[in-house]
Design an enzyme around this catalytic site. Structure first.
Site, PDB file in Angstrom:
ATOM      1  N   LYS A  30       0.890  -1.168   0.000  1.00 51.41           N
ATOM      2  CA  LYS A  30       0.000   0.000   0.000  1.00 51.41           C
ATOM      3  C   LYS A  30       0.924   1.213   0.000  1.00 51.41           C
ATOM      4  CE  LYS A  30      -2.008   3.004   1.660  1.00 51.41           C
ATOM      5  NZ  LYS A  30      -1.803   4.271   0.942  1.00 51.41           N
TER       6      LYS A  30
ATOM      7  N   GLU B 221       8.576   1.727  11.324  1.00 54.28           N
ATOM      8  CA  GLU B 221       9.612   2.748  11.124  1.00 54.28           C
ATOM      9  C   GLU B 221       8.878   4.072  11.122  1.00 54.28           C
ATOM     10  OE1 GLU B 221      11.593   5.113  10.377  1.00 54.28           O
ATOM     11  OE2 GLU B 221      12.679   4.604   8.547  1.00 54.28           O
TER      12      GLU B 221
ATOM     13  N   CYS C 262      12.854  10.832   7.899  1.00 49.70           N
ATOM     14  CA  CYS C 262      12.664  10.454   9.302  1.00 49.70           C
ATOM     15  C   CYS C 262      13.925  10.685  10.128  1.00 49.70           C
ATOM     16  CB  CYS C 262      12.209   8.999   9.394  1.00 49.70           C
ATOM     17  SG  CYS C 262      13.236   7.884   8.456  1.00 49.70           S
TER      18      CYS C 262
ATOM     19  N   GLU D 157       7.774  16.358  15.406  1.00 44.80           N
ATOM     20  CA  GLU D 157       8.365  16.178  14.076  1.00 44.80           C
ATOM     21  C   GLU D 157       7.686  17.156  13.113  1.00 44.80           C
ATOM     22  OE1 GLU D 157       7.516  12.466  11.899  1.00 44.80           O
ATOM     23  OE2 GLU D 157       9.644  12.345  11.453  1.00 44.80           O
TER      24      GLU D 157
HETATM   25  O1  TXE Z   1       1.890   9.627   6.826  1.00 47.32           O
HETATM   26  P1  TXE Z   1       0.907   8.491   7.242  1.00 47.32           P
HETATM   27  P2  TXE Z   1       1.611  10.851   5.861  1.00 47.32           P
HETATM   28  C1  TXE Z   1       5.140  11.813   9.317  1.00 47.32           C
HETATM   29  C2  TXE Z   1       5.422  13.230   8.932  1.00 47.32           C
HETATM   30  C3  TXE Z   1       4.242  13.579   8.092  1.00 47.32           C
HETATM   31  C4  TXE Z   1       3.147  12.788   8.756  1.00 47.32           C
HETATM   32  C5  TXE Z   1       1.997  12.461   7.867  1.00 47.32           C
HETATM   33  O2  TXE Z   1       5.450  14.044  10.072  1.00 47.32           O
HETATM   34  O3  TXE Z   1       3.957  14.923   8.102  1.00 47.32           O
HETATM   35  O4  TXE Z   1       3.764  11.607   9.184  1.00 47.32           O
HETATM   36  O5  TXE Z   1       2.469  11.920   6.629  1.00 47.32           O
HETATM   37  C6  TXE Z   1      -0.883   4.633   5.254  1.00 47.32           C
HETATM   38  N1  TXE Z   1      -3.982   1.738   8.142  1.00 47.32           N
HETATM   39  N2  TXE Z   1       5.847  10.874   8.482  1.00 47.32           N
HETATM   40  O6  TXE Z   1       0.213  11.330   5.834  1.00 47.32           O
HETATM   41  O7  TXE Z   1      -0.486   8.979   7.279  1.00 47.32           O
HETATM   42  C7  TXE Z   1      -0.846   5.789   4.299  1.00 47.32           C
HETATM   43  O8  TXE Z   1      -1.790   5.618   3.280  1.00 47.32           O
HETATM   44  C8  TXE Z   1      -2.992   1.380   7.300  1.00 47.32           C
HETATM   45  C9  TXE Z   1       7.066  10.400   9.011  1.00 47.32           C
HETATM   46  O9  TXE Z   1       2.161  10.483   4.565  1.00 47.32           O
HETATM   47  O10 TXE Z   1       1.480   7.872   8.450  1.00 47.32           O
HETATM   48  C10 TXE Z   1       0.597   5.712   3.817  1.00 47.32           C
HETATM   49  O11 TXE Z   1       0.729   4.709   2.833  1.00 47.32           O
HETATM   50  N3  TXE Z   1      -2.275   2.264   6.591  1.00 47.32           N
HETATM   51  C11 TXE Z   1       7.584   9.218   8.307  1.00 47.32           C
HETATM   52  C12 TXE Z   1       1.342   5.317   5.091  1.00 47.32           C
HETATM   53  O12 TXE Z   1       0.355   4.730   5.941  1.00 47.32           O
HETATM   54  C13 TXE Z   1      -2.528   3.574   6.777  1.00 47.32           C
HETATM   55  C14 TXE Z   1       7.369   9.161   6.850  1.00 47.32           C
HETATM   56  C15 TXE Z   1       1.986   6.501   5.823  1.00 47.32           C
HETATM   57  O13 TXE Z   1       1.001   7.486   5.992  1.00 47.32           O
HETATM   58  C16 TXE Z   1      -3.522   4.010   7.656  1.00 47.32           C
HETATM   59  C17 TXE Z   1       6.079   9.675   6.462  1.00 47.32           C
HETATM   60  C18 TXE Z   1      -4.279   3.031   8.379  1.00 47.32           C
HETATM   61  N4  TXE Z   1      -5.241   3.344   9.246  1.00 47.32           N
HETATM   62  C19 TXE Z   1       5.394  10.508   7.273  1.00 47.32           C
HETATM   63  N5  TXE Z   1      -3.559   5.365   7.626  1.00 47.32           N
HETATM   64  C20 TXE Z   1       9.030   9.007   8.628  1.00 47.32           C
HETATM   65  N6  TXE Z   1       9.431   9.409   9.829  1.00 47.32           N
HETATM   66  O14 TXE Z   1       9.779   8.477   7.824  1.00 47.32           O
HETATM   67  C21 TXE Z   1      -2.596   5.759   6.761  1.00 47.32           C
HETATM   68  N7  TXE Z   1      -1.978   4.668   6.229  1.00 47.32           N
END
Ligand code: TXE
Length: 509
Positions: A187, A262, A296, A398
């Site tokens: 996903k 992660e 991250c 963050e």
């Molecule tokens: O992350 P999400 P987003 C942090 C960073 C950013 C914030 C939001 O601060 O501003 O997170 O980013 C999937 N069940 N990081 O919106 O929502 C979603 O579709 C299963 C830090 O991109 O956490 C995507 O594929 N899956 C981080 C993935 O989870 C679900 C890197 C990440 O989305 C879900 C990215 C659910 N209920 C963002 N809800 C790092 N530290 O590397 C969402 N997803």
């Protein structure tokens, strides 16, 4: 840009892709689509299907059938390794195309994407190589017994990935998952799904059997829970925000399946005064502003020895104020936009909170005004706050944008206290010429990935994972291969006769 076997409509430059299931692109059960736009210009790049719960269940079903067929899971690890090598070779030939597309989708400068993607084939060479070395152990066992362990794949595994490094994050999970013999459902992030989809097609053409790698695009909140709850899902591996991590880890715990998380970070960068100032400043700029701070392990809390604090801040301000912001596709561009309007608004809100809480804004803090066609891009000036305190929101949370914080320390203990005063424990770096101090300090840092006199460096053999609210489990290295396998213990009686326990004699009296 060549969009391979996909549904391509309208402008030939645009890339419109469907789901990737069973070794081919397949239409979703809903006609809804997510537009993918260039964050630097607003130009339409293409679109991805908004998959549904039913699509996700269909993908898991096909992955389960592929696993049960044994075409991949029972293949000798040496032969799986050959196919992983072929995938690495195929990826190598398409790197410029993938780097350009990732630049257009994420807004990260082409120089960064080219450097990052050039390493990705190594994940397939490395895991293709060590797959055959996944050997069980012979262990002591009292008495006339042979006692050994053996590894087998878990089954169908679910990878959930983020937008900041769309291919890197996906492939560093995929390579060990495949090497261990699993089949996979992915996903990807809703805003950066195109390169993962094109990669899946490349992998099929390189020899990966159909159904081994499946990708369902769509909203995480819709299809994510269906993925986590699918009965055949044997492991979940997420890179994402900490809130999402808590939800996905909760579902894995409910199902009693293993998970790798992660999650967020707020990496401290400790700079001691014996580091040459130019090196410290160049290192800090690299640690803090690669990917416009959207990684991250981005260095965000700069903890600098009091004796060089003012000079460090002054030089770092001059360095980042000279960054060339511009079209990420140009090789001369140092920094691009953040990925989305939402990410831009969140970052600006954090900048306001820094100002109102009393941190000293020393450079940046505004949107960058760039000429057409970049006028609507999500460009934020590289921003530095000095004299922050540990309770400021910009230090605690963050941000995931081009904003860093600098604070002074008096001695080693004070530096460690500031560094470890945090819920996250992912990346950290220590800059010093004193080798004894470097190792002494690192040992006491609460961080899963630490660099000495460097930052951000990654390698398929080098384990990657955090502590505390940054999650758990390890990517890369033998750890990842083990985490994608199950180890079984086998006890074999060697004695020719099995004693009759109920035969009347009492050997233990
Ligand atoms: O992350 P999400 P987003 C942090 C960073 C950013 C914030 C939001 O601060 O501003 O997170 O980013 C999937 N069940 N990081 O919106 O929502 C979603 O579709 C299963 C830090 O991109 O956490 C995507 O594929 N899956 C981080 C993935 O989870 C679900 C890197 C990440 O989305 C879900 C990215 C659910 N209920 C963002 N809800 C790092 N530290 O590397 C969402 N997803």
């Amino acid at each position: 840009m060549t969009a391979t076997p996909s549904r391509t409509a309208g402008n030939a430059e645009e890339i419109h892709l469907d789901l990737y299931i069973g070794g081919a692109f397949r239409e979703a059960s809903s006609s809804n689509r997510t537009e993918i736009r260039n964050p630097a210009t607003g130009a339409l790049i293409g679109s991805a299907a908004k998959g549904t719960r039913e699509d996700m269940l269909a993908a898991v079903d096909i992955a389960a059938k592929a696993f049960d067929s044994g075409a991949w899971s029972n293949l000798d690890a040496l032969d799986r390794g050959h196919i992983l090598h072929a995938i690495g070779d195929a990826l190598k030939t398409r790197l410029p195309e993938f780097a350009e597309l990732e630049t257009r989708v994420t807004g990260r400068p082409i120089r960064e994407m080219t450097a990052q993607l050039s390493r990705l084939p190594e994940w397939f060479y490395y895991f293709g190589g060590i797959a055959r070395g996944l050997e069980g152990h012979v262990k002591p066992f009292k008495g006339e017994y042979l006692n050994y362990t053996q590894f087998s794949p878990l089954g169908v595994v679910g990878l959930i990935t983020s937008w900041n490094h769309p291919l890197l994050i996906f492939l560093k999970k995929l390579a060990p998952a495949l090497a261990a013999g699993n089949t996979v459902v992915v996903k990807p992030s809703e805003i950066a799904p195109l390169t993962p989809l094109l990669f899946a097609d490349l992998a099929t053409h390189a020899g990966l059997p159909p159904g081994v790698l499946n990708i369902v695009t769509g909203e995480g909140s819709q299809i994510g829970p269906a993925m986590c709850a699918a009965p055949r899902m044997a492991k979940l591996d997420l890179t994402g925000g900490t809130d999402t991590g808590r939800r996905v880890a909760g579902m894995a715990a409910e199902r009693l399946i293993p998970a790798t998380m992660e999650l967020g970070g707020k990496a401290p960068v400790l700079v001691f005064d014996d580091t040459p100032l130019d090196e410290a400043v160049n290192g800090a700029a690299f640690a803090g502003f690669i990917a416009s701070g959207q990684t991250c392990v981005a260095g965000t809390r700069f903890i600098v020895q009091q004796t060089i604090y003012d000079a460090f801040v002054e030089k770092l301000v001059a360095k980042v104020a000279a960054f060339r912001l511009g079209d990420p596709i140009e090789r001369t561009t140092d920094m691009g936009p953040v990925i989305s309007r939402k990410q831009m608004e969140t970052t600006l809100e954090y900048i306001e909170s820094g100002k109102s809480e009393g941190a000293r804004l020393v450079t940046g803090g505004e949107l960058a005004n760039l000429p057409a066609p970049l006028t609507d891009g999500y460009f934020i000036q590289p921003t530095i706050f000095a004299d922050v305190t540990p309770n400021h929101r910009i230090v605690r949370e963050e941000i995931f944008g081009p904003v860093i914080c600098v604070m002074p320390f008096t001695d080693e203990q004070h530096a460690l206290q500031l560094a470890n005063d945090h819920e996250f424990g992912l990346g950290a770096s220590v800059w010093t010429r004193d080798v004894t101090r470097a190792h002494r300090v690192v040992k006491k840092l609460n961080a899963g990935i630490v660099w000495i006199n460097d930052h951000h460096k990654n390698d398929p053999a080098s384990i990657w994972g955090g502590f505390g609210s940054s999650g758990y489990g390890k990517e890369n290295g033998w750890n990842a291969l083990h985490e994608y396998s199950k180890e079984q213990n086998v006890v074999v009686r060697l004695a020719p006769d099995f004693p009759d326990w109920y035969g009347g004699s009492d050997r233990y009296s």
